[in-house]
Write an enzyme that holds these catalytic residues in place. Structure first.
Site, PDB file in Angstrom:
ATOM      1  N   HIS A 160       7.200  -6.195 -50.514  1.00 23.16           N
ATOM      2  CA  HIS A 160       6.370  -5.438 -51.104  1.00 23.16           C
ATOM      3  C   HIS A 160       5.976  -5.901 -52.316  1.00 23.16           C
ATOM      4  O   HIS A 160       5.513  -5.910 -53.260  1.00 23.16           O
ATOM      5  CB  HIS A 160       6.979  -3.647 -51.567  1.00 23.16           C
ATOM      6  CG  HIS A 160       5.744  -3.059 -51.132  1.00 23.16           C
ATOM      7  ND1 HIS A 160       4.755  -2.840 -52.045  1.00 23.16           N
ATOM      8  CD2 HIS A 160       5.753  -1.793 -51.033  1.00 23.16           C
ATOM      9  CE1 HIS A 160       3.791  -1.467 -52.154  1.00 23.16           C
ATOM     10  NE2 HIS A 160       4.587  -0.601 -51.172  1.00 23.16           N
ATOM     11  N   GLU A 267       1.384  -7.356 -48.286  1.00 32.38           N
ATOM     12  CA  GLU A 267       3.426  -7.487 -48.143  1.00 32.38           C
ATOM     13  C   GLU A 267       3.315  -7.871 -46.640  1.00 32.38           C
ATOM     14  O   GLU A 267       3.044  -7.427 -45.750  1.00 32.38           O
ATOM     15  CB  GLU A 267       3.542  -6.039 -48.580  1.00 32.38           C
ATOM     16  CG  GLU A 267       2.635  -4.925 -49.493  1.00 32.38           C
ATOM     17  CD  GLU A 267       2.893  -3.191 -48.953  1.00 32.38           C
ATOM     18  OE1 GLU A 267       4.046  -2.902 -48.774  1.00 32.38           O
ATOM     19  OE2 GLU A 267       2.129  -2.937 -49.764  1.00 32.38           O
TER      20      GLU A 267
END
Length: 299
Positions: A160, A267
């Site tokens: 992330h 991500e």
């Protein structure tokens, strides 16, 4: 000990928290700017006491992305447990001439076992070079089952990345044109689950953006006037582009005021469907973030 700091002889540094194995700082120079500068965004109001995942940096998402959908994940929180579990460090940092690396591990703890019954071993390898930061997630199925069909460990995984940027409205992510994607900002379930085709040569985040690109190129550039970060991945077939902008960002309790103007999340992961690992075998997903030294032609 709560954190590990990697130092490269050319000046780059990386700071990795044992909580969540979250990378909360990556400072690197460029060929045009010899002084290392921060490349990751972390909210100044993020919790650091272990009560919530850290808001920013590079959290590890495992074994589910978003709200859990797999039958075995239904008791888990959003994005799973890896980002809010304390990982283990064996005390070893590998220091080579051009890179320095560290490995953290996670196995089922009593808290994890209360929610998740599968057997696994995770290894998270962080490698720092002068202009690069690499992360590898190794997922081993430690089940001793010999049943047929195999007792697969099924999971999703994602890095992330909160990329620190001068101004989110000036950022473009490429190449995603002609990719299938799913827009999670749509107001209806039908809208969120209907595939779209990306028509933009460069994807921007000038409005609330939460898009999941399926079977993407695995090589991306996050650029802005004067610089950027390249992301090269392996075995991470999907990529998510996220920025909440003010409407959604102001509703996030641990997001600093105006924080959404300072980052773009790009991500890479395996989040459309589930990766599968047979007993005794290991899956590995890797990304390498590198500094873009020269200004790209901004479209």
């Amino acid at each position: 000990m709560t954190e590990i700091v990697l130092h490269h002889p050319k000046g780059s540094t990386a700071q990795v928290m044992l909580y969540g194995a979250t990378i909360v700082s990556w400072r690197s120079p460029s060929q045009l700017q010899p002084e290392p500068v921060e490349r990751l965004f972390v909210s100044s109001t993020s919790f650091r006491d272990g009560s919530k995942p850290i808001r920013g940096g590079i959290p590890v998402v495992f074994p589910c992305f978003g709200p859990p959908a797999h039958q075995e994940h239904l008791s888990l929180p959003q994005h799973g447990f890896a980002r809010n579990s304390r990982w283990t460090w064996n005390g070893i940092i590998t220091d080579q001439e051009d890179q320095v690396s560290v490995t953290l591990t996670l196995e089922p703890t009593p808290a994890i076992r209360a929610l998740y019954k599968r057997q696994f071993h995770l290894s998270f390898v962080v490698t720092l070079k002068e202009f690069e930061l690499s992360t590898e997630l190794h997922v081993q199925n430690t089940s001793g089952s010999t049943a047929y069909p195999p007792d697969y460990l099924e999971f999703q995984a994602l890095f992330h990345n909160y990329i620190l940027v001068p101004a989110a409205n000036d950022v473009l992510i490429t190449p995603l044109k002609d990719n299938t994607y799913f827009d999670k900002t749509e107001s209806t379930e039908e809208g969120r689950t209907t595939a779209k085709i990306e028509t933009r040569a460069g994807v921007d985040v000038k409005k609330f953006t939460d898009s999941v690109y399926e079977n993407a190129s695995q090589d991306y550039e996050v650029t802005w006037p004067g610089g950027g970060v390249a992301i090269k991945t392996s075995n991470l077939k999907d990529v998510v582009v996220w920025n909440p902008q003010a409407d959604a960002g102001s509703q996030i309790g641990d997001m600093e005021n105006g924080g959404w103007e300072k980052f773009v999340c790009c991500e890479p992961g395996h989040v459309r469907g589930f990766a599968k690992v047979a007993p005794g075998t290991t899956w590995m997903g890797k990304q390498t973030l590198s500094v873009i030294h020269n200004a790209r032609r901004h479209q």
